[in-house]
Design a protein around this motif. Sequence first.
Motif, short mmCIF file in Angstrom:
data_model
loop_
_atom_site.label_atom_id
_atom_site.label_comp_id
_atom_site.label_asym_id
_atom_site.label_seq_id
_atom_site.Cartn_x
_atom_site.Cartn_y
_atom_site.Cartn_z
N ASN A 1 -43.67 41.58 -71.96
CA ASN A 1 -42.92 40.33 -71.89
C ASN A 1 -43.68 39.32 -71.04
O ASN A 1 -44.62 39.66 -70.33
N ILE A 2 -43.23 38.08 -71.11
CA ILE A 2 -43.97 36.98 -70.48
C ILE A 2 -43.94 37.02 -68.96
O ILE A 2 -44.75 36.36 -68.32
N TYR A 3 -43.05 37.79 -68.38
CA TYR A 3 -42.94 37.85 -66.92
C TYR A 3 -43.73 39.01 -66.31
O TYR A 3 -44.50 38.82 -65.38
N THR A 4 -43.54 40.21 -66.86
CA THR A 4 -44.27 41.35 -66.29
C THR A 4 -45.68 41.47 -66.84
O THR A 4 -46.52 42.13 -66.23
N ASN A 5 -45.96 40.85 -67.98
CA ASN A 5 -47.28 40.89 -68.60
C ASN A 5 -47.74 39.49 -69.00
O ASN A 5 -47.98 39.23 -70.18
N PRO A 6 -47.90 38.57 -68.05
CA PRO A 6 -48.26 37.19 -68.41
C PRO A 6 -49.61 37.07 -69.12
O PRO A 6 -49.84 36.12 -69.85
N GLU A 7 -50.46 38.06 -68.94
CA GLU A 7 -51.77 38.03 -69.61
C GLU A 7 -51.62 38.10 -71.13
O GLU A 7 -52.52 37.68 -71.87
N LEU A 8 -50.49 38.61 -71.63
CA LEU A 8 -50.26 38.68 -73.07
C LEU A 8 -50.13 37.29 -73.70
O LEU A 8 -50.31 37.15 -74.91
N LEU A 9 -49.82 36.30 -72.90
CA LEU A 9 -49.72 34.94 -73.44
C LEU A 9 -51.05 34.45 -74.00
O LEU A 9 -51.07 33.57 -74.85
N ASN A 10 -52.15 35.05 -73.57
CA ASN A 10 -53.46 34.69 -74.12
C ASN A 10 -53.60 35.12 -75.58
O ASN A 10 -54.43 34.59 -76.29
N GLU A 11 -52.78 36.11 -76.00
CA GLU A 11 -52.84 36.60 -77.38
C GLU A 11 -51.92 35.84 -78.33
O GLU A 11 -52.04 35.97 -79.53
N VAL A 12 -50.97 35.09 -77.76
CA VAL A 12 -49.97 34.40 -78.58
C VAL A 12 -50.63 33.29 -79.39
O VAL A 12 -51.43 32.53 -78.86
N GLU A 13 -50.24 33.21 -80.64
CA GLU A 13 -50.82 32.20 -81.54
C GLU A 13 -49.87 31.06 -81.74
O GLU A 13 -48.70 31.17 -81.67
#
Length: 131
Positions: free
Chosen positions: A119-131
């Motif tokens: 999720n965007i809070y515990t894993n903010p680095e995943l926002l780099n993958e969002v298209e």
Amino acid sequence: MNKPKFRAWDESDKKMIEWEHLINYCDIGYLFGGYDGGFGKEGPKSYEYPIPMQYTGLKDKNGVEIYEGDVCEWHIPDMGRPEPDAMIRYASVVEYRQGSFNLSGYLFPNVRLIKVLGNIYTNPELLNEVE
């Protein structure tokens, strides 16, 4: 119809508060920002109150509950390629917009195709993958 279910991100402690804790230990006014409704002209008071995220009522292909703020991976067939198993990968954030849950503006595809990555809070680095 399912009863609403939430989890909440506690910005000050940098941790997720799960549903069981919310319903047993939190005052609903605390969860939604106090008795003023919690949403003033500046938006949610995340510096003081947890940020609520509603459960969509759906589970991903692994049986993980899908909430607002989750980053999900999903695939659709690539009709432009000749290989029968060619797929296009997407990573999107679950949002509640215009009366329904969606994946960064896309309607939910078949949930058997969705995988929650974090999720965007515990894993903010995943926002780099969002298209």
